[in-house]
Design a protein around this motif. Structure first.
Motif, PDB file in Angstrom:
ATOM      1  N   CYS A   4     -57.883  64.221 -47.510  1.00 42.73           N
ATOM      2  CA  CYS A   4     -57.313  65.535 -47.253  1.00 42.73           C
ATOM      3  C   CYS A   4     -55.808  65.458 -47.463  1.00 42.73           C
ATOM      4  N   ALA A   5     -55.226  66.586 -47.798  1.00 35.76           N
ATOM      5  CA  ALA A   5     -53.806  66.635 -48.109  1.00 35.76           C
ATOM      6  C   ALA A   5     -53.222  67.975 -47.691  1.00 35.76           C
ATOM      7  N   ALA A   6     -51.916  67.986 -47.417  1.00 31.21           N
ATOM      8  CA  ALA A   6     -51.230  69.194 -46.973  1.00 31.21           C
ATOM      9  C   ALA A   6     -50.117  69.553 -47.941  1.00 31.21           C
ATOM     10  N   ASP A   7     -50.021  70.833 -48.253  1.00 31.51           N
ATOM     11  CA  ASP A   7     -49.041  71.362 -49.213  1.00 31.51           C
ATOM     12  C   ASP A   7     -48.174  72.396 -48.496  1.00 31.51           C
ATOM     13  N   HIS A   8     -46.878  72.116 -48.372  1.00 29.55           N
ATOM     14  CA  HIS A   8     -46.006  72.996 -47.596  1.00 29.55           C
ATOM     15  C   HIS A   8     -45.843  74.370 -48.234  1.00 29.55           C
ATOM     16  N   ARG A   9     -46.191  74.506 -49.512  1.00 29.31           N
ATOM     17  CA  ARG A   9     -45.990  75.801 -50.170  1.00 29.31           C
ATOM     18  C   ARG A   9     -46.940  76.863 -49.657  1.00 29.31           C
ATOM     19  N   GLY A  10     -48.101  76.424 -49.099  1.00 31.25           N
ATOM     20  CA  GLY A  10     -48.909  77.381 -48.370  1.00 31.25           C
ATOM     21  C   GLY A  10     -50.059  78.058 -49.085  1.00 31.25           C
ATOM     22  N   TRP A  11     -50.037  78.117 -50.410  1.00 33.12           N
ATOM     23  CA  TRP A  11     -51.090  78.909 -51.044  1.00 33.12           C
ATOM     24  C   TRP A  11     -52.212  78.078 -51.639  1.00 33.12           C
ATOM     25  N   GLY A  12     -52.050  76.770 -51.763  1.00 34.88           N
ATOM     26  CA  GLY A  12     -53.121  75.909 -52.261  1.00 34.88           C
ATOM     27  C   GLY A  12     -52.998  75.634 -53.739  1.00 34.88           C
ATOM     28  N   SER A  13     -53.426  74.455 -54.140  1.00 29.79           N
ATOM     29  CA  SER A  13     -53.307  74.040 -55.528  1.00 29.79           C
ATOM     30  C   SER A  13     -54.335  72.974 -55.831  1.00 29.79           C
ATOM     31  N   SER A  14     -54.737  72.898 -57.096  1.00 29.17           N
ATOM     32  CA  SER A  14     -55.621  71.829 -57.532  1.00 29.17           C
ATOM     33  C   SER A  14     -54.844  70.613 -58.028  1.00 29.17           C
ATOM     34  N   ASN A  15     -53.531  70.725 -58.061  1.00 33.95           N
ATOM     35  CA  ASN A  15     -52.681  69.655 -58.572  1.00 33.95           C
ATOM     36  C   ASN A  15     -52.292  68.725 -57.434  1.00 33.95           C
ATOM     37  N   TYR A  16     -52.738  67.488 -57.447  1.00 25.19           N
ATOM     38  CA  TYR A  16     -52.476  66.593 -56.321  1.00 25.19           C
ATOM     39  C   TYR A  16     -50.979  66.320 -56.152  1.00 25.19           C
ATOM     40  N   LYS A  17     -50.204  66.484 -57.217  1.00 28.44           N
ATOM     41  CA  LYS A  17     -48.766  66.222 -57.135  1.00 28.44           C
ATOM     42  C   LYS A  17     -48.041  67.244 -56.265  1.00 28.44           C
ATOM     43  N   GLN A  18     -48.680  68.377 -56.009  1.00 34.92           N
ATOM     44  CA  GLN A  18     -48.054  69.419 -55.199  1.00 34.92           C
ATOM     45  C   GLN A  18     -48.142  69.131 -53.707  1.00 34.92           C
ATOM     46  N   TYR A  19     -48.948  68.157 -53.335  1.00 35.38           N
ATOM     47  CA  TYR A  19     -49.199  67.913 -51.919  1.00 35.38           C
ATOM     48  C   TYR A  19     -48.206  66.918 -51.345  1.00 35.38           C
ATOM     49  N   ASP A  20     -47.779  67.207 -50.114  1.00 43.54           N
ATOM     50  CA  ASP A  20     -46.723  66.435 -49.492  1.00 43.54           C
ATOM     51  C   ASP A  20     -47.237  65.310 -48.602  1.00 43.54           C
ATOM     52  N   TYR A  21     -48.377  65.557 -47.960  1.00 44.01           N
ATOM     53  CA  TYR A  21     -48.899  64.596 -46.992  1.00 44.01           C
ATOM     54  C   TYR A  21     -50.375  64.328 -47.286  1.00 44.01           C
ATOM     55  N   TRP A  22     -50.771  63.077 -47.022  1.00 44.86           N
ATOM     56  CA  TRP A  22     -52.143  62.652 -47.322  1.00 44.86           C
ATOM     57  C   TRP A  22     -52.727  61.912 -46.131  1.00 44.86           C
ATOM     58  N   GLY A  23     -54.020  62.127 -45.920  1.00 46.02           N
ATOM     59  CA  GLY A  23     -54.746  61.340 -44.947  1.00 46.02           C
ATOM     60  C   GLY A  23     -55.189  60.023 -45.550  1.00 46.02           C
ATOM     61  N   GLN A  24     -55.848  59.212 -44.749  1.00 46.26           N
ATOM     62  CA  GLN A  24     -56.200  57.859 -45.172  1.00 46.26           C
ATOM     63  C   GLN A  24     -57.480  57.786 -45.967  1.00 46.26           C
ATOM     64  N   GLY A  25     -58.263  58.836 -46.000  1.00 45.97           N
ATOM     65  CA  GLY A  25     -59.501  58.835 -46.763  1.00 45.97           C
ATOM     66  C   GLY A  25     -60.707  58.461 -45.932  1.00 45.97           C
ATOM     67  N   THR A  26     -61.840  59.024 -46.310  1.00 45.00           N
ATOM     68  CA  THR A  26     -63.108  58.705 -45.668  1.00 45.00           C
ATOM     69  C   THR A  26     -64.163  58.547 -46.753  1.00 45.00           C
TER      70      THR A  26
END
Length: 123
Positions: A95-117
């Motif tokens: 999971c990842a969080a994007d501060h811009r708020g509207w959502g994107s399919s581009n992983y480079k737009q995301y600021d924070y990432w979880g560790q994965g499951t």
């Protein structure tokens, strides 16, 4: 924002899993959230995203009709309900969080990432 994803596991083809991503921090509700996955030897790929309000959702073609992304801002949690799972869905899901708020399919737009499951779907 710190993210922790959980809910993965081993499931047979055709089965279901619900992933959860718990976020810390008071600004969770202002972030768009996304789910990505990465299988061994493959690049990270977009699965689904949801806007800060939950009013807009986006899916990869491979997820449409089978996966549902949702969020509960009161609980600082985003979910990915996965139904009709296939062996090709096997991957580590992030999971990842994007501060811009509207959502994107581009992983480079995301600021924070979880560790994965890990999600493993057996045939």
């Amino acid at each position: 924002v710190q993210l922790q994803a959980f809910g993965g596991g081993l499931v047979q083809a055709g089965g279901s899993l619900r992933l959860s991503c718990a976020a810390s921090g008071r600004t969770f509700s202002s972030y768009a959230m996304g789910w990505f996955r990465q299988a061994p030897g493959k690049e990270r790929e977009f699965v689904a995203a949801i806007s800060w309000s939950g009013g807009s959702t986006y899916y990869a073609d491979s997820a449409k009709g089978r996966f549902t992304i949702s969020r509960d801002n009161a609980k600082n949690t985003v979910y990915l309900q996965m139904n009709s799972l296939k062996p090709e869905d096997t991957a580590v899901y992030y999971c990842a969080a994007d501060h811009r708020g509207w959502g994107s399919s581009n992983y480079k737009q995301y600021d924070y990432w979880g560790q994965g499951t890990q999600v493993t779907v057996s045939s």
